[in-house]
Design a protein around this motif. Structure first.
Motif, short mmCIF file in Angstrom:
data_model
loop_
_atom_site.label_atom_id
_atom_site.label_comp_id
_atom_site.label_asym_id
_atom_site.label_seq_id
_atom_site.Cartn_x
_atom_site.Cartn_y
_atom_site.Cartn_z
N HIS A 94 0.83 -1.19 0.00
CA HIS A 94 0.00 0.00 0.00
C HIS A 94 0.88 1.26 0.00
CE1 HIS A 94 -3.36 2.65 0.78
NE2 HIS A 94 -2.72 3.14 1.84
N LEU A 95 1.94 1.25 0.82
CA LEU A 95 2.86 2.39 0.85
C LEU A 95 3.54 2.59 -0.51
CD1 LEU A 95 4.55 2.06 4.34
CD2 LEU A 95 3.07 3.90 3.57
N LYS A 96 3.87 1.50 -1.15
CA LYS A 96 4.50 1.58 -2.47
C LYS A 96 3.54 2.22 -3.46
CE LYS A 96 6.40 -1.32 -6.12
NZ LYS A 96 6.63 -2.68 -6.56
N GLU A 97 2.28 1.76 -3.46
CA GLU A 97 1.28 2.32 -4.37
C GLU A 97 1.05 3.80 -4.06
OE1 GLU A 97 -2.27 -0.04 -4.07
OE2 GLU A 97 -1.23 -1.88 -4.62
N THR A 98 0.97 4.14 -2.78
CA THR A 98 0.76 5.53 -2.38
C THR A 98 1.93 6.40 -2.82
OG1 THR A 98 -0.52 4.78 -0.47
CG2 THR A 98 0.30 7.03 -0.40
#
Length: 142
Positions: A94-98
């Motif tokens: 999720h952090l990567k996508e964000t």
């Protein structure tokens, strides 16, 4: 294939090992003190093995219960660790996508600001172009 010379050497070596082993055993058993030590050591080893066997037999149910409990605890711990690792993996993705979204939006905002600056520069150029306009006279009553 082994040569005859190697086979003879191997046979002699094997015979030498056997003879020296038998000699060592005879020397040990010929000496009364050594023989007694060997017999006593063997008896003590047998006694220890019997005690361990007896302990295992007498406490079999308890040992099996402890092993099962420990196994179940370990299984629960592994399940919990697996769940935690999955949670961490999901949050990292999720952090990567964000981060990728934030980067794209930042680049898009930078492009929009650049476009606004270009439009503003074009307007200021067009306002300063007064080549074909005559300047109005000013009242200088001096």
């Amino acid at each position: 294939m082994m040569e005859k010379k190697d086979i003879k050497w191997y046979k002699r070596w094997k015979l030498g090992i056997i003879v020296s082993g038998i000699s060592a055993i005879l020397v040990m058993f010929a000496n009364r003190k050594t023989r007694e030590k060997i017999v006593d050591g063997t008896k003590q080893t047998a006694s220890t093995v019997n005690e361990a066997s007896s302990f295992l037999s007498n406490n079999r149910e308890e040992i099996i219960a402890k092993v099962k409990t420990t196994s179940n605890d370990l299984s629960e711990l592994l399940k919990s660790a697996t769940h935690d690792i999955q949670f961490i993996t999901d949050k990292a993705n999720h952090l990567k996508e964000t981060s990728v979204n934030m980067k794209d939006r930042t680049l898009q905002a930078a492009d929009e600001i650049k476009d606004l600056k270009d439009v503003d520069d074009d307007e200021s150029i067009s306002l300063n172009r007064t080549d074909n306009v005559k300047q109005l006279p000013t009242n200088n009553n001096s």
